[in-house]
Design a protein around this motif. Structure first.
Motif, PDB file in Angstrom:
ATOM      1  N   VAL A 164       0.733  -1.142  -0.109  1.00 42.01           N
ATOM      2  CA  VAL A 164       0.032  -0.132   0.036  1.00 42.01           C
ATOM      3  C   VAL A 164       0.941   1.104   0.018  1.00 42.01           C
ATOM      4  CG1 VAL A 164      -1.617   1.476   1.172  1.00 42.01           C
ATOM      5  CG2 VAL A 164      -1.940  -1.214   1.192  1.00 42.01           C
ATOM      6  N   ARG A 165       0.567   2.301  -0.900  1.00 43.40           N
ATOM      7  CA  ARG A 165       1.292   3.374  -0.870  1.00 43.40           C
ATOM      8  C   ARG A 165       0.231   4.557  -1.121  1.00 43.40           C
ATOM      9  NH1 ARG A 165       6.498   5.235   0.547  1.00 43.40           N
ATOM     10  NH2 ARG A 165       5.812   7.649   0.514  1.00 43.40           N
ATOM     11  N   SER A 166      -0.002   5.575  -0.216  1.00 44.34           N
ATOM     12  CA  SER A 166      -1.004   6.704  -0.411  1.00 44.34           C
ATOM     13  C   SER A 166       0.003   7.983  -0.371  1.00 44.34           C
ATOM     14  CB  SER A 166      -2.121   6.571   0.781  1.00 44.34           C
ATOM     15  OG  SER A 166      -1.513   6.161   1.855  1.00 44.34           O
ATOM     16  N   LEU A 167      -0.878   9.018  -0.944  1.00 41.92           N
ATOM     17  CA  LEU A 167      -0.095  10.153  -1.135  1.00 41.92           C
ATOM     18  C   LEU A 167      -1.339  11.416  -0.897  1.00 41.92           C
ATOM     19  CD1 LEU A 167       2.227  11.769  -2.121  1.00 41.92           C
ATOM     20  CD2 LEU A 167       1.491  11.194  -4.492  1.00 41.92           C
ATOM     21  N   ARG A 168      -1.096  12.272   0.000  1.00 39.75           N
ATOM     22  CA  ARG A 168      -2.189  13.194   0.147  1.00 39.75           C
ATOM     23  C   ARG A 168      -1.856  14.318  -0.975  1.00 39.75           C
ATOM     24  NH1 ARG A 168      -5.054  15.324   4.330  1.00 39.75           N
ATOM     25  NH2 ARG A 168      -4.155  13.924   5.926  1.00 39.75           N
ATOM     26  N   LEU A 169      -2.931  14.854  -1.510  1.00 37.29           N
ATOM     27  CA  LEU A 169      -2.715  15.877  -2.756  1.00 37.29           C
ATOM     28  C   LEU A 169      -3.409  17.166  -2.237  1.00 37.29           C
ATOM     29  CD1 LEU A 169      -3.966  13.605  -5.738  1.00 37.29           C
ATOM     30  CD2 LEU A 169      -1.478  13.950  -5.109  1.00 37.29           C
ATOM     31  N   GLY A 170      -2.468  18.275  -2.199  1.00 35.88           N
ATOM     32  CA  GLY A 170      -3.016  19.494  -1.743  1.00 35.88           C
ATOM     33  C   GLY A 170      -3.484  20.302  -3.135  1.00 35.88           C
ATOM     34  N   LEU A 171      -4.755  20.767  -3.137  1.00 31.81           N
ATOM     35  CA  LEU A 171      -5.369  21.633  -4.371  1.00 31.81           C
ATOM     36  C   LEU A 171      -5.620  22.954  -4.025  1.00 31.81           C
ATOM     37  CD1 LEU A 171      -8.057  18.581  -4.912  1.00 31.81           C
ATOM     38  CD2 LEU A 171      -5.652  18.885  -6.331  1.00 31.81           C
ATOM     39  N   ASP A 172      -4.863  23.852  -4.839  1.00 33.17           N
ATOM     40  CA  ASP A 172      -5.318  24.972  -4.467  1.00 33.17           C
ATOM     41  C   ASP A 172      -6.401  25.509  -5.397  1.00 33.17           C
ATOM     42  OD1 ASP A 172      -4.947  27.671  -3.580  1.00 33.17           O
ATOM     43  OD2 ASP A 172      -3.394  28.242  -4.901  1.00 33.17           O
ATOM     44  N   TRP A 175       6.239  11.824  -4.925  1.00 34.87           N
ATOM     45  CA  TRP A 175       5.746  11.534  -6.171  1.00 34.87           C
ATOM     46  C   TRP A 175       6.500  10.366  -6.719  1.00 34.87           C
ATOM     47  CZ3 TRP A 175       0.981  11.442  -8.604  1.00 34.87           C
ATOM     48  CH2 TRP A 175       0.973  11.117 -10.003  1.00 34.87           C
ATOM     49  N   GLU A 176       7.951  10.460  -6.519  1.00 37.18           N
ATOM     50  CA  GLU A 176       8.816   9.471  -6.941  1.00 37.18           C
ATOM     51  C   GLU A 176       8.651   8.329  -5.957  1.00 37.18           C
ATOM     52  OE1 GLU A 176      10.716   8.880  -9.122  1.00 37.18           O
ATOM     53  OE2 GLU A 176      11.943   7.107  -8.588  1.00 37.18           O
ATOM     54  N   ALA A 177       8.509   8.436  -4.891  1.00 35.39           N
ATOM     55  CA  ALA A 177       8.261   7.327  -3.632  1.00 35.39           C
ATOM     56  C   ALA A 177       6.947   6.884  -4.092  1.00 35.39           C
ATOM     57  CB  ALA A 177       7.854   7.849  -2.396  1.00 35.39           C
ATOM     58  N   PHE A 178       5.947   7.313  -4.641  1.00 30.83           N
ATOM     59  CA  PHE A 178       4.747   6.877  -5.256  1.00 30.83           C
ATOM     60  C   PHE A 178       5.227   5.666  -6.724  1.00 30.83           C
ATOM     61  CE2 PHE A 178       0.783   6.342  -7.716  1.00 30.83           C
ATOM     62  CZ  PHE A 178      -0.166   6.057  -6.692  1.00 30.83           C
ATOM     63  N   ARG A 179       5.872   6.528  -7.413  1.00 31.05           N
ATOM     64  CA  ARG A 179       6.283   5.720  -8.703  1.00 31.05           C
ATOM     65  C   ARG A 179       7.145   4.484  -8.211  1.00 31.05           C
ATOM     66  NH1 ARG A 179       9.896   4.535 -11.923  1.00 31.05           N
ATOM     67  NH2 ARG A 179      11.533   5.333 -10.716  1.00 31.05           N
ATOM     68  N   ARG A 180       7.703   4.428  -7.271  1.00 29.56           N
ATOM     69  CA  ARG A 180       8.591   3.278  -6.857  1.00 29.56           C
ATOM     70  C   ARG A 180       7.871   2.312  -6.381  1.00 29.56           C
ATOM     71  NH1 ARG A 180      12.541   6.791  -4.672  1.00 29.56           N
ATOM     72  NH2 ARG A 180      11.541   6.443  -2.498  1.00 29.56           N
ATOM     73  N   ALA A 181       6.447   2.750  -5.595  1.00 28.60           N
ATOM     74  CA  ALA A 181       5.671   1.727  -5.152  1.00 28.60           C
ATOM     75  C   ALA A 181       4.971   1.107  -6.403  1.00 28.60           C
ATOM     76  CB  ALA A 181       4.781   2.468  -4.401  1.00 28.60           C
ATOM     77  N   LEU A 182       4.696   1.769  -7.327  1.00 30.85           N
ATOM     78  CA  LEU A 182       4.263   1.249  -8.635  1.00 30.85           C
ATOM     79  C   LEU A 182       5.156   0.455  -9.457  1.00 30.85           C
ATOM     80  CD1 LEU A 182       1.583   1.849 -10.480  1.00 30.85           C
ATOM     81  CD2 LEU A 182       2.933   3.299 -11.903  1.00 30.85           C
ATOM     82  N   ALA A 183       6.383   0.428  -9.203  1.00 30.52           N
ATOM     83  CA  ALA A 183       7.376  -0.323  -9.504  1.00 30.52           C
ATOM     84  C   ALA A 183       7.288  -1.586  -8.764  1.00 30.52           C
ATOM     85  CB  ALA A 183       8.733   0.257  -9.684  1.00 30.52           C
ATOM     86  N   ASP A 184       7.099  -1.465  -7.476  1.00 27.13           N
ATOM     87  CA  ASP A 184       6.926  -2.657  -6.878  1.00 27.13           C
ATOM     88  C   ASP A 184       5.766  -3.353  -7.114  1.00 27.13           C
ATOM     89  OD1 ASP A 184       9.494  -1.677  -5.344  1.00 27.13           O
ATOM     90  OD2 ASP A 184       8.423  -0.980  -3.647  1.00 27.13           O
ATOM     91  N   ALA A 185       4.828  -2.824  -7.511  1.00 30.14           N
ATOM     92  CA  ALA A 185       3.431  -3.601  -7.580  1.00 30.14           C
ATOM     93  C   ALA A 185       3.830  -4.428  -8.830  1.00 30.14           C
ATOM     94  CB  ALA A 185       2.515  -2.627  -7.542  1.00 30.14           C
ATOM     95  N   ALA A 186       4.438  -3.633  -9.777  1.00 29.55           N
ATOM     96  CA  ALA A 186       4.514  -4.227 -11.189  1.00 29.55           C
ATOM     97  C   ALA A 186       5.594  -5.634 -11.163  1.00 29.55           C
ATOM     98  CB  ALA A 186       5.088  -3.421 -12.235  1.00 29.55           C
ATOM     99  N   ALA A 187       6.580  -5.272 -10.109  1.00 26.94           N
ATOM    100  CA  ALA A 187       7.408  -6.591  -9.933  1.00 26.94           C
ATOM    101  C   ALA A 187       6.880  -7.653  -9.301  1.00 26.94           C
ATOM    102  CB  ALA A 187       8.604  -5.949  -8.850  1.00 26.94           C
TER     103      ALA A 187
END
Ligand SMILES: CC(C)(COP(=O)(O)OP(=O)(O)OC[C@H]1O[C@@H](n2cnc3c(N)ncnc32)[C@H](O)[C@@H]1OP(=O)(O)O)[C@@H](O)C(=O)NCCC(=O)NCCS
Length: 277
Positions: free
Chosen positions: A20-28, A260-272
């Motif tokens: 699991v990897r989650s990310l809070r997104l701030g929207l102005d 964002w890069e940490a999220f991308r790495r989690a995507l790589a882990d999920a793919a692996a």
């Protein structure tokens, strides 16, 4: 135990727990004031989800799991709800995931309801085998998400679903294999179709990607016919994902490049972890 056996058993143990990897997104957003959304990625095998579903499913979601569901559909339904509850936990850690239900609306779009949810939150989600991505966002700021496996076998089909201009724009910004470029285009269009709630029931040209720009948070795009939206595309391993949201000046997304890069790495882990299909 040989090195190979120990690697196999480590991989087995890894697959037994969800990623699991989650990310809070701030929207102005000048019209409404600051808003918050959350993005989550989750990957888990079907047997884990089935064993633990009592801890995150609402009774109305449990009712969607009929015996007639194909295994693949059951897995998608469960991992999608699990990812969505992970995204919701970022925004509303005070709520019990079992009190929140995500059910199909009349256009099959995910609709969130539940005790204590109060504010109008929307959900967008996408699954690919054992992996899902989900967004929880304020309805004031419509968003959409998509996730796909990059498959070289789909190149001919995806080429037919894209325009020459789209392919040229992407190739100018991204030195990646053709299958990845085409899948990223597809994801962007599908994520836009979810933000619009139409799904892929409209001519695909209507969802065409316009400009493409490479930035620190992946590829950023605009859409030819929906000037008020922008898309972000990322890929890792054989997974491609896209996020669509309103563009400035309506909404400015504050995205930390390291997160964002940490999220991308989690995507790589999920793919692996493999496709599981
Ligand atoms: C939305 C769509 C593009 C998703 O395609 P997909 O690649 O098969 O699946 P994904 O894993 O990426 O996304 C599936 C999720 O999209 C969401 N979704 C479905 N229809 C949606 C819509 N109209 N708008 C926004 N999101 C939608 C759902 O949450 C679904 O997951 P769930 O069924 O587990 O809740 C596709 O299903 C579609 O075009 N649907 C249109 C259906 C429609 O208009 N039906 C009208 C019935 S009257």
């Amino acid at each position: 135990m040989t090195g190979e056996e120990s690697a196999e058993s480590a991989a087995g143990a890894e697959a037994a727990v969800p990623l699991v990897r989650s990310l809070r997104l701030g929207l102005d957003a000048p019209r409404t004031g600051p808003l918050q959304a959350a993005l989550a990625l989750a990957s888990a095998p079907l047997d884990w989800l089935d064993a633990h579903r009592g801890g995150f499913l609402h009774a109305h979601e449990e009712a969607l799991l009929t015996d007639r569901l194909h295994t693949r559909r059951r897995h998608g339904l469960l991992i999608g709800r699990y990812a969505a509850k992970c995204a919701l936990a970022v925004l509303r850690p005070d709520l019990d995931p079992r009190d929140l239900a995500i059910r199909p609306g009349v256009l099959e779009q995910p609709v969130l309801s539940g005790e204590g949810i109060g504010t109008n939150l929307g959900i967008s989600l996408s699954h690919a085998g054992p992996v899902a991505v989900a967004l929880a966002f304020p309805e004031a700021c419509p968003m959409g998400i998509d996730l796909e496996r990059i498959r070289p076998a789909n190149v001919a089909l995806l080429t037919r679903q894209t325009t020459v201009a789209e392919r040229r724009h992407l190739a100018a910004c991204l030195a990646a294999p053709e299958a990845e470029r085409l899948t990223r285009l597809w994801c962007l269009k599908e994520a836009l179709s979810k933000a619009l709630r139409c799904g892929l029931t409209v001519p695909l040209d209507l969802l065409a990607v316009g400009s493409v720009e490479a930035g620190p948070t992946g590829l950023g795009v605009t859409f030819t016919n929906f000037a008020q939206y922008r898309g972000l595309s990322l890929a890792a391993g054989d997974l491609a994902a896209a996020l669509v949201l309103p563009r400035p000046p309506a909404v400015t997304l504050a995205l930390d490049a390291a997160e964002w890069e940490a999220f991308r790495r989690a995507l790589a882990d999920a793919a692996a972890r493999g496709s599981g299909e």
